[in-house]
Design a protein around this motif. Structure first.
Motif, PDB file in Angstrom:
ATOM      1  N   THR A 116       0.813  -1.220   0.000  1.00  0.00           N
ATOM      2  CA  THR A 116       0.000   0.000   0.000  1.00  0.00           C
ATOM      3  C   THR A 116       0.848   1.272   0.000  1.00  0.00           C
ATOM      4  N   GLU A 117       2.159   1.136   0.236  1.00  0.00           N
ATOM      5  CA  GLU A 117       3.086   2.264   0.368  1.00  0.00           C
ATOM      6  C   GLU A 117       2.732   3.156   1.565  1.00  0.00           C
ATOM      7  N   ASN A 118       2.155   2.560   2.578  1.00  0.00           N
ATOM      8  CA  ASN A 118       1.874   3.276   3.821  1.00  0.00           C
ATOM      9  C   ASN A 118       2.934   2.922   4.861  1.00  0.00           C
ATOM     10  N   TRP A 119       3.352   3.921   5.630  1.00  0.00           N
ATOM     11  CA  TRP A 119       4.311   3.685   6.709  1.00  0.00           C
ATOM     12  C   TRP A 119       3.556   3.240   7.952  1.00  0.00           C
ATOM     13  N   VAL A 120       3.972   2.119   8.518  1.00  0.00           N
ATOM     14  CA  VAL A 120       3.288   1.505   9.655  1.00  0.00           C
ATOM     15  C   VAL A 120       4.078   1.772  10.938  1.00  0.00           C
ATOM     16  N   LEU A 121       3.401   2.323  11.927  1.00  0.00           N
ATOM     17  CA  LEU A 121       4.033   2.631  13.206  1.00  0.00           C
ATOM     18  C   LEU A 121       4.404   1.343  13.942  1.00  0.00           C
ATOM     19  N   ILE A 122       5.614   1.305  14.494  1.00  0.00           N
ATOM     20  CA  ILE A 122       6.054   0.168  15.301  1.00  0.00           C
ATOM     21  C   ILE A 122       5.851   0.510  16.775  1.00  0.00           C
ATOM     22  N   CYS A 123       5.016  -0.227  17.460  1.00  0.00           N
ATOM     23  CA  CYS A 123       4.791  -0.032  18.887  1.00  0.00           C
ATOM     24  C   CYS A 123       5.697  -0.988  19.658  1.00  0.00           C
ATOM     25  N   SER A 124       6.809  -0.463  20.128  1.00  0.00           N
ATOM     26  CA  SER A 124       7.784  -1.275  20.854  1.00  0.00           C
ATOM     27  C   SER A 124       8.591  -0.355  21.760  1.00  0.00           C
ATOM     28  N   ASP A 125       9.571  -0.926  22.459  1.00  0.00           N
ATOM     29  CA  ASP A 125      10.458  -0.111  23.283  1.00  0.00           C
ATOM     30  C   ASP A 125      11.317   0.767  22.375  1.00  0.00           C
ATOM     31  N   GLN A 126      11.188   2.083  22.525  1.00  0.00           N
ATOM     32  CA  GLN A 126      11.950   3.029  21.715  1.00  0.00           C
ATOM     33  C   GLN A 126      12.334   4.224  22.579  1.00  0.00           C
ATOM     34  N   ARG A 127      13.515   4.773  22.279  1.00  0.00           N
ATOM     35  CA  ARG A 127      13.923   5.985  22.996  1.00  0.00           C
ATOM     36  C   ARG A 127      14.856   6.791  22.108  1.00  0.00           C
ATOM     37  N   LEU A 128      14.792   8.093  22.284  1.00  0.00           N
ATOM     38  CA  LEU A 128      15.637   9.005  21.524  1.00  0.00           C
ATOM     39  C   LEU A 128      16.841   9.378  22.370  1.00  0.00           C
ATOM     40  N   ASP A 129      18.033   9.020  21.871  1.00  0.00           N
ATOM     41  CA  ASP A 129      19.271   9.383  22.545  1.00  0.00           C
ATOM     42  C   ASP A 129      19.680  10.758  22.015  1.00  0.00           C
ATOM     43  N   GLU A 130      19.424  11.784  22.796  1.00  0.00           N
ATOM     44  CA  GLU A 130      19.687  13.149  22.338  1.00  0.00           C
ATOM     45  C   GLU A 130      21.175  13.440  22.228  1.00  0.00           C
ATOM     46  N   THR A 131      21.993  12.716  22.960  1.00  0.00           N
ATOM     47  CA  THR A 131      23.440  12.930  22.886  1.00  0.00           C
ATOM     48  C   THR A 131      23.993  12.520  21.534  1.00  0.00           C
ATOM     49  N   SER A 133      21.930  11.727  18.942  1.00  0.00           N
ATOM     50  CA  SER A 133      20.900  12.026  17.930  1.00  0.00           C
ATOM     51  C   SER A 133      20.495  10.765  17.172  1.00  0.00           C
ATOM     52  N   LYS A 134      20.256   9.705  17.937  1.00  0.00           N
ATOM     53  CA  LYS A 134      19.816   8.449  17.330  1.00  0.00           C
ATOM     54  C   LYS A 134      18.551   7.955  18.026  1.00  0.00           C
ATOM     55  N   LEU A 135      17.672   7.376  17.226  1.00  0.00           N
ATOM     56  CA  LEU A 135      16.494   6.717  17.787  1.00  0.00           C
ATOM     57  C   LEU A 135      16.808   5.236  17.900  1.00  0.00           C
ATOM     58  N   LEU A 136      16.673   4.701  19.103  1.00  0.00           N
ATOM     59  CA  LEU A 136      16.913   3.278  19.350  1.00  0.00           C
ATOM     60  C   LEU A 136      15.559   2.590  19.448  1.00  0.00           C
ATOM     61  N   ALA A 137      15.326   1.640  18.566  1.00  0.00           N
ATOM     62  CA  ALA A 137      14.018   0.988  18.508  1.00  0.00           C
ATOM     63  C   ALA A 137      14.170  -0.518  18.389  1.00  0.00           C
ATOM     64  N   ASP A 138      13.418  -1.246  19.219  1.00  0.00           N
ATOM     65  CA  ASP A 138      13.369  -2.706  19.110  1.00  0.00           C
ATOM     66  C   ASP A 138      12.303  -3.076  18.084  1.00  0.00           C
ATOM     67  N   VAL A 139      12.724  -3.795  17.044  1.00  0.00           N
ATOM     68  CA  VAL A 139      11.792  -4.239  15.996  1.00  0.00           C
ATOM     69  C   VAL A 139      11.435  -5.699  16.270  1.00  0.00           C
ATOM     70  N   PRO A 140      10.180  -5.996  16.597  1.00  0.00           N
ATOM     71  CA  PRO A 140       9.794  -7.365  16.955  1.00  0.00           C
ATOM     72  C   PRO A 140       9.774  -8.290  15.743  1.00  0.00           C
ATOM     73  N   PRO A 141       9.860  -9.602  15.983  1.00  0.00           N
ATOM     74  CA  PRO A 141       9.815 -10.569  14.881  1.00  0.00           C
ATOM     75  C   PRO A 141       8.571 -10.447  14.009  1.00  0.00           C
ATOM     76  N   SER A 142       7.448  -9.979  14.592  1.00  0.00           N
ATOM     77  CA  SER A 142       6.201  -9.887  13.832  1.00  0.00           C
ATOM     78  C   SER A 142       6.324  -8.985  12.609  1.00  0.00           C
ATOM     79  N   VAL A 143       7.204  -7.988  12.665  1.00  0.00           N
ATOM     80  CA  VAL A 143       7.409  -7.106  11.502  1.00  0.00           C
ATOM     81  C   VAL A 143       8.050  -7.886  10.365  1.00  0.00           C
TER      82      VAL A 143
END
Length: 253
Positions: A116-131, A133-143
């Motif tokens: 569909t060319e739609n971006w799907v939000l990943i609901c998982s443990d995520q945090r922005l490391d401001e030091t 400037s990286k977003l750390l995200a756990d991508v589950p096997p279901s993706v």
């Protein structure tokens, strides 16, 4: 798929095996694959794969208007059994001012639905490391299991590369309440799987069977008590109903 070896000591990376661009994730060791020319990376925990498995990452040319990061193309040779951590460099969000005004707007990792060319939000443990400037995200096997992530050409949307080269990830702004609502409502469109249904039904059926057995036992016990009382009083004894019984002599003829 040996990839280019990378010296983890130079980058302060505590991984056992580290590559640039691509590499073979080992079953019993943590493996990290860096996105060449950036500090973005993919970290694969030990035990994610049963055997050495190819993992590769690259920057995709797929246009993603409004993205707060490069579009990461990631290929894995098998479905992970554990969450894989993506660390993506983020740039100032196009909605940066809105983020400052509305605290509920946050940066979140998304994956592209190639049908569909739609971006799907990943609901998982995520945090922005401001030091960093990286977003750390756990991508589950279901993706990775989702057929739309690395869809075949026959079901792909026009203009999307579906040559089995993997799926796409990018960082976008998202409402912080979206994942909370999805957890509260079960996502709205997610049906219960067989194991969940069984976990609900089996205890209910068991409780009903126990209740039926208890009722049957009480009825049987009551019946036996009545038979025993009848035997002691004699066959001609009046039925015992829980109260006294009276008899009167018949009238003289």
């Amino acid at each position: 798929g040996g990839g280019v070896p990378f010296n983890p000591a130079q980058a302060g990376v505590p991984s056992s095996i580290t590559y640039v661009g691509s590499g073979m994730a080992q079953p019993d060791e943590v493996s990290t694959v860096f996105l060449s020319g950036t500090t973005s990376s993919v970290q694969v925990p030990a035990g994610t794969f049963a055997e050495p498995t190819e993992v590769s990452v690259s920057v995709s040319s797929y246009p993603a208007a409004g993205a707060a990061s490069d579009v990461l193309q990631m290929y894995v040779g098998a479905t992970p059994t554990k969450a894989v951590q993506l660390q993506l460099e983020v740039v100032e969000s196009p909605n940066g001012r809105r983020q400052q005004e509305q605290e509920e707007l946050v940066m979140r990792m998304h994956w592209l639905d190639k049908t569909t060319e739609n971006w799907v939000l990943i609901c998982s443990d995520q945090r922005l490391d401001e030091t960093s400037s990286k977003l750390l995200a756990d991508v589950p096997p279901s993706v990775f299991e989702d057929a739309r992530f690395n869809s075949v050409a026959s079901s792909c949307a026009a203009g999307v590369d579906c040559q089995g080269k993997g799926g796409l990830f990018a960082v976008f702004d998202a409402d912080a309440s979206e994942c909370i609502q999805e957890e509260d409502t079960g996502g709205g469109a997610k049906p219960l799987d067989g194991s969940t249904i069984a976990a609900i039904i089996v205890p209910i059926v068991g409780a009903v069977l126990i209740l039926v057995a208890v009722v049957a036992y009480l009825r049987l016990r009551s019946s036996r008590n009545q038979e025993h009382l009848k035997y002691k009083l004699g066959d001609d004894a009046p039925p015992v109903r829980g109260g006294p019984s009276f008899s009167f002599p018949s009238s003289p003829p």
